[in-house]
Write a protein that holds these residues in place. Sequence first.
Motif, PDB file in Angstrom:
ATOM      1  N   TYR A   1       0.608  13.214   1.375  1.00  0.00           N
ATOM      2  CA  TYR A   1      -0.174  12.034   1.722  1.00  0.00           C
ATOM      3  C   TYR A   1      -1.549  12.047   1.063  1.00  0.00           C
ATOM      4  CZ  TYR A   1       2.833   9.763   5.177  1.00  0.00           C
ATOM      5  OH  TYR A   1       3.849   9.074   5.777  1.00  0.00           O
ATOM      6  N   SER A   2      -2.187  13.204   0.995  1.00  0.00           N
ATOM      7  CA  SER A   2      -3.531  13.264   0.413  1.00  0.00           C
ATOM      8  C   SER A   2      -3.505  12.922  -1.068  1.00  0.00           C
ATOM      9  CB  SER A   2      -4.152  14.648   0.642  1.00  0.00           C
ATOM     10  OG  SER A   2      -3.425  15.664  -0.025  1.00  0.00           O
ATOM     11  N   THR A   3      -2.410  13.239  -1.742  1.00  0.00           N
ATOM     12  CA  THR A   3      -2.281  12.867  -3.153  1.00  0.00           C
ATOM     13  C   THR A   3      -2.251  11.356  -3.307  1.00  0.00           C
ATOM     14  OG1 THR A   3      -1.095  14.909  -3.688  1.00  0.00           O
ATOM     15  CG2 THR A   3      -0.847  13.048  -5.219  1.00  0.00           C
ATOM     16  N   TRP A   4      -1.407  10.686  -2.519  1.00  0.00           N
ATOM     17  CA  TRP A   4      -1.328   9.234  -2.589  1.00  0.00           C
ATOM     18  C   TRP A   4      -2.661   8.590  -2.217  1.00  0.00           C
ATOM     19  CZ3 TRP A   4       2.000   6.437  -5.071  1.00  0.00           C
ATOM     20  CH2 TRP A   4       3.303   6.904  -5.267  1.00  0.00           C
ATOM     21  N   LYS A   5      -3.320   9.128  -1.178  1.00  0.00           N
ATOM     22  CA  LYS A   5      -4.600   8.557  -0.759  1.00  0.00           C
ATOM     23  C   LYS A   5      -5.671   8.744  -1.826  1.00  0.00           C
ATOM     24  CE  LYS A   5      -4.347  10.581   3.364  1.00  0.00           C
ATOM     25  NZ  LYS A   5      -4.657  11.017   4.747  1.00  0.00           N
ATOM     26  N   ALA A   6      -5.630   9.861  -2.537  1.00  0.00           N
ATOM     27  CA  ALA A   6      -6.594  10.096  -3.615  1.00  0.00           C
ATOM     28  C   ALA A   6      -6.422   9.058  -4.723  1.00  0.00           C
ATOM     29  CB  ALA A   6      -6.418  11.508  -4.170  1.00  0.00           C
ATOM     30  N   TYR A   7      -5.181   8.829  -5.138  1.00  0.00           N
ATOM     31  CA  TYR A   7      -4.929   7.817  -6.169  1.00  0.00           C
ATOM     32  C   TYR A   7      -5.322   6.421  -5.675  1.00  0.00           C
ATOM     33  CZ  TYR A   7      -2.550  10.882  -9.489  1.00  0.00           C
ATOM     34  OH  TYR A   7      -2.269  11.858 -10.423  1.00  0.00           O
ATOM     35  N   ASP A   8      -5.043   6.120  -4.407  1.00  0.00           N
ATOM     36  CA  ASP A   8      -5.423   4.825  -3.850  1.00  0.00           C
ATOM     37  C   ASP A   8      -6.937   4.626  -3.890  1.00  0.00           C
ATOM     38  OD1 ASP A   8      -3.018   3.637  -3.325  1.00  0.00           O
ATOM     39  OD2 ASP A   8      -2.919   4.236  -1.225  1.00  0.00           O
ATOM     40  N   LYS A   9      -7.680   5.658  -3.524  1.00  0.00           N
ATOM     41  CA  LYS A   9      -9.142   5.556  -3.511  1.00  0.00           C
ATOM     42  C   LYS A   9      -9.679   5.264  -4.914  1.00  0.00           C
ATOM     43  CE  LYS A   9     -10.293   6.568   0.818  1.00  0.00           C
ATOM     44  NZ  LYS A   9     -11.102   5.669   1.684  1.00  0.00           N
TER      45      LYS A   9
ATOM     46  N   GLU B   1      -7.979   3.974  -7.525  1.00  0.00           N
ATOM     47  CA  GLU B   1      -7.512   2.668  -7.989  1.00  0.00           C
ATOM     48  C   GLU B   1      -8.281   1.520  -7.345  1.00  0.00           C
ATOM     49  OE1 GLU B   1      -3.356   2.643  -7.215  1.00  0.00           O
ATOM     50  OE2 GLU B   1      -2.921   4.257  -8.654  1.00  0.00           O
ATOM     51  N   ASN B   2      -8.724   1.719  -6.096  1.00  0.00           N
ATOM     52  CA  ASN B   2      -9.452   0.674  -5.374  1.00  0.00           C
ATOM     53  C   ASN B   2     -10.954   0.724  -5.600  1.00  0.00           C
ATOM     54  OD1 ASN B   2      -7.078  -0.355  -4.266  1.00  0.00           O
ATOM     55  ND2 ASN B   2      -7.167   1.033  -2.513  1.00  0.00           N
TER      56      ASN B   2
ATOM     57  N   LYS C   1       0.851  -1.184   0.000  1.00  0.00           N
ATOM     58  CA  LYS C   1       0.000   0.000   0.000  1.00  0.00           C
ATOM     59  C   LYS C   1       0.888   1.234   0.000  1.00  0.00           C
ATOM     60  CE  LYS C   1      -3.412   0.284   2.857  1.00  0.00           C
ATOM     61  NZ  LYS C   1      -4.200   0.243   4.108  1.00  0.00           N
ATOM     62  N   LYS C   2       0.433   2.280  -0.645  1.00  0.00           N
ATOM     63  CA  LYS C   2       1.234   3.496  -0.740  1.00  0.00           C
ATOM     64  C   LYS C   2       1.211   4.310   0.547  1.00  0.00           C
ATOM     65  CE  LYS C   2       0.320   3.783  -5.711  1.00  0.00           C
ATOM     66  NZ  LYS C   2      -0.629   2.654  -5.759  1.00  0.00           N
TER      67      LYS C   2
END
Length: 261
Positions: free
Chosen positions: A184-192, A194-195, A147-148
């Motif tokens: 962190y919010s950038t990575w979490k946005a991409y994670d959301k 992608e998931n 996980k990122k």
Amino acid sequence: MTSTRNKVTAIIPTYNEEVNIGQAIESVLWADEIIVVDSFSKDRTVEIAESYDNVNVIQHEYVNSATQKNWIIPQAKHEWVFILDADEVVTSELEQEILNTLRNPNKTAYWIKRRTVFMGEEVKYGSWRSDKVVRLFLRDKCRYQDKKVHSEIETEGEIGILNNHLRHYTWKGINEFIVKVNWYSTWKAYDKIENGKPTGFFVTTVIKPFWRFIYEYLVRFGFLNGKVGFHIAILSAYDVYSRGLKIQLIKNGEAIAKDRI
């Protein structure tokens, strides 16, 4: 008769941590090996770390926290590994508990609780009051999730929990905090995205930020922290709003850089 304890390697990942790295290293001088894995810091982090004779500094290009730790863990000399973030400190009570645990460990990994110091004050209420992270574990049986952001240890073995706490000094000033939230919010946005998580505009940019403030400040009694509790609630809501806004921008075709600042 006192049993011989298992030896342990302490690993400290760093990036621009000249403010914290000294106290972090000082708190793990009891470890049998200390490795600082640095992501090519631009400040005095490496210089400070190298001033300690018993610290091995290794620099490695950063992708995300999980990959950085998974890269360095197999290089530990000892089968037990202890991970310490550079903005954390091991208390004397936790040090003694870790050393005692290593005399007769009966789990493959151990949760360790953290107490957060924010704006110079210990947070005593709210969701930031205390959390727990797996930090003491067997080198060959544990790895971080792919996980990122906010990756945790995965293991097929049983995980125990220690009683004492790490001290987490998460505040280095407003500029540094906003930079951290932005990254962190950038990575979490991409994670959301992608998931395949829900990404509607009203939910991500209005409902969720508003609820995060209410949750932090009222539901979790953050107001009992005084001014610090209010600041935490506002900044937590901003983190959620920033993530939600970026989700919408990415969905509309805007590329947001993931580079670490």
